[in-house]
Design a protein around this motif. Sequence first.
Motif, PDB file in Angstrom:
ATOM      1  N   UNK A   1      20.888   0.786 -28.072  1.00  0.00           N
ATOM      2  CA  UNK A   1      21.436   2.005 -28.667  1.00  0.00           C
ATOM      3  C   UNK A   1      20.609   3.183 -28.166  1.00  0.00           C
ATOM      4  N   UNK A   2      21.263   4.309 -28.087  1.00  0.00           N
ATOM      5  CA  UNK A   2      20.595   5.542 -27.721  1.00  0.00           C
ATOM      6  C   UNK A   2      19.367   5.775 -28.612  1.00  0.00           C
ATOM      7  N   UNK A   3      19.480   5.382 -29.858  1.00  0.00           N
ATOM      8  CA  UNK A   3      18.388   5.618 -30.802  1.00  0.00           C
ATOM      9  C   UNK A   3      17.209   4.667 -30.579  1.00  0.00           C
ATOM     10  N   UNK A   4      17.332   3.721 -29.672  1.00  0.00           N
ATOM     11  CA  UNK A   4      16.183   2.873 -29.328  1.00  0.00           C
ATOM     12  C   UNK A   4      15.210   3.606 -28.409  1.00  0.00           C
ATOM     13  N   UNK A   5      15.677   4.714 -27.839  1.00  0.00           N
ATOM     14  CA  UNK A   5      14.835   5.454 -26.893  1.00  0.00           C
ATOM     15  C   UNK A   5      13.857   6.338 -27.646  1.00  0.00           C
TER      16      UNK A   5
ATOM     17  N   UNK B   1      11.073  -0.458 -31.262  1.00  0.00           N
ATOM     18  CA  UNK B   1      12.490  -0.817 -31.171  1.00  0.00           C
ATOM     19  C   UNK B   1      12.644  -2.193 -30.532  1.00  0.00           C
TER      20      UNK B   1
END
Lengths: 158, 158, 158, 158
Positions: free
Chosen positions: A10-14, A24
């Motif tokens: 997911x983008x939010x893992x970055x 993450x």
Amino acid sequence: MKLHVPIGLRWSDLDAYGHVNNAAMLRLLEEARIQAFWVNDDAEEAVGGTTAVLDGRPGADTLTLIARQEIEYLAQIPYLRQPLDVQLWLGRLGGASLEVCYEVWSPLGMEPRTLYSRAATTIVLVDAATQRPRRISDHERAAWTPYVDEPVQFAKRG
Amino acid sequence: MKLHVPIGLRWSDLDAYGHVNNAAMLRLLEEARIQAFWVNDDAEEAVGGTTAVLDGRPGADTLTLIARQEIEYLAQIPYLRQPLDVQLWLGRLGGASLEVCYEVWSPLGMEPRTLYSRAATTIVLVDAATQRPRRISDHERAAWTPYVDEPVQFAKRG
Amino acid sequence: MKLHVPIGLRWSDLDAYGHVNNAAMLRLLEEARIQAFWVNDDAEEAVGGTTAVLDGRPGADTLTLIARQEIEYLAQIPYLRQPLDVQLWLGRLGGASLEVCYEVWSPLGMEPRTLYSRAATTIVLVDAATQRPRRISDHERAAWTPYVDEPVQFAKRG
Amino acid sequence: MKLHVPIGLRWSDLDAYGHVNNAAMLRLLEEARIQAFWVNDDAEEAVGGTTAVLDGRPGADTLTLIARQEIEYLAQIPYLRQPLDVQLWLGRLGGASLEVCYEVWSPLGMEPRTLYSRAATTIVLVDAATQRPRRISDHERAAWTPYVDEPVQFAKRG
């Protein structure tokens, strides 16, 4: 035998550097482990196709406690559309505990293959009623034995 | 035209009550939005198959700022193996901003279909160099226009 | 009367752009709300100093379901060492539901003061046993009434 | 010398079992590490009071890559209002890398003191321009040497 579990990023893992954050990564391993060995919905079947897996639903008889984790980060992971190829197996099957081993690879079909990370998680089975460790049952042991393989070898211990 | 983006849940999206956490829901919407309308890797193509989409990679010329979000939670979401069916479209295409609308449905093929949530996100395009809003280009407008539909109607405003 | 709850940022609240992520904002609001109005540990007292607050511990008699949320993002939030000054109050106290309103301000003592965000959350009290909404008790109503104030005014609705 | 960094829990750190999630623990360690040894805002001073610490802001000259982490979970952590007492120090100060060691204790003043977790993180300093490891400078080494202590001893390696 190693299981291959596709795990989408997911983008939010970055993180602020644009790479998968170190914490993450544990979420990704957790997700692969749960998909591989746990029953979490009414399907009552895990990725491996076995039916003798752990019931991780709230209210289940057994809790699975994490006793330790070790992770080596070998290469940074950018945002990828294709799911990571998380390979996992059991490095040890003890009396009341087991060790899940992982290798996190670049998506299947993406060349060259990159090993991003290797890791291991030690899990203790705990009786939800007594809150004490309980032994792995014969049923569970029979279901899990095909996935026992050599424990992951860590290269970076101090 | 509405896009259907399959978004898989993670065990870590659950809160202490065993349901998808209210804040995790925004992560799911974010992921659907990015998969639908952004370019994030070298594929340079989004789910919709268009190529005139935003470049969300660090270092890109345009930043996309979130100006507002509104979410109605209609039913609690348990852990599900099958991906949610997130439907999204554009409720408004303005000069320098757009509104992404969403409906979060139970997995395709799971009967009866349940509408878990509806939501909207207002996004402003910002020039990375000047840090000021910049107009939607003709190219972008042409690419996005097919996805413009009626704005989501919220039922629970006070 | 508005409560001021100091909420510290974490590095992991930042996204790939180096600002507090839009979804992380909901975590901050959640944390402020819980610290202000919920009992979560054996202290049995919330920030407001009242003792007639909700019991959010697993196994409590009442569940608090989120029915809707609305957030306006007015300025980007960088990483800050000092805690944000989250101001919150009740915009509405209904029969079985209440609306929590928020303003997220820059840290106390940091000049000039910046309003980063305004938001509202509608919460429904649900009886854990019957899973149905239950009325706000006289005890709760008395405890919460001092915090009722004008509902937050949103400026960016389409 | 060990640093004591107070790290507050969030409700969202809890998993479906009501305890701090194993992956959330890495976020807590990350936060303690950053508060102790990094400069992240304009204060240019870390918890330890030294000014020769790493600059973790996007655009900084040095990136800090995580090479490995190891965590032992000794006791489950419930939701706590008071911040955890995270003690950290440097177990090793190498040429281009260092090892941060941690012990996660129950809040100061809460008796009896409980050791929840012990952990270690190996960090490599990387030149942002060349993306290659770079040596710890004399300035950094002088600033960090007071915090070098015995490496954490892990008890649960297989």
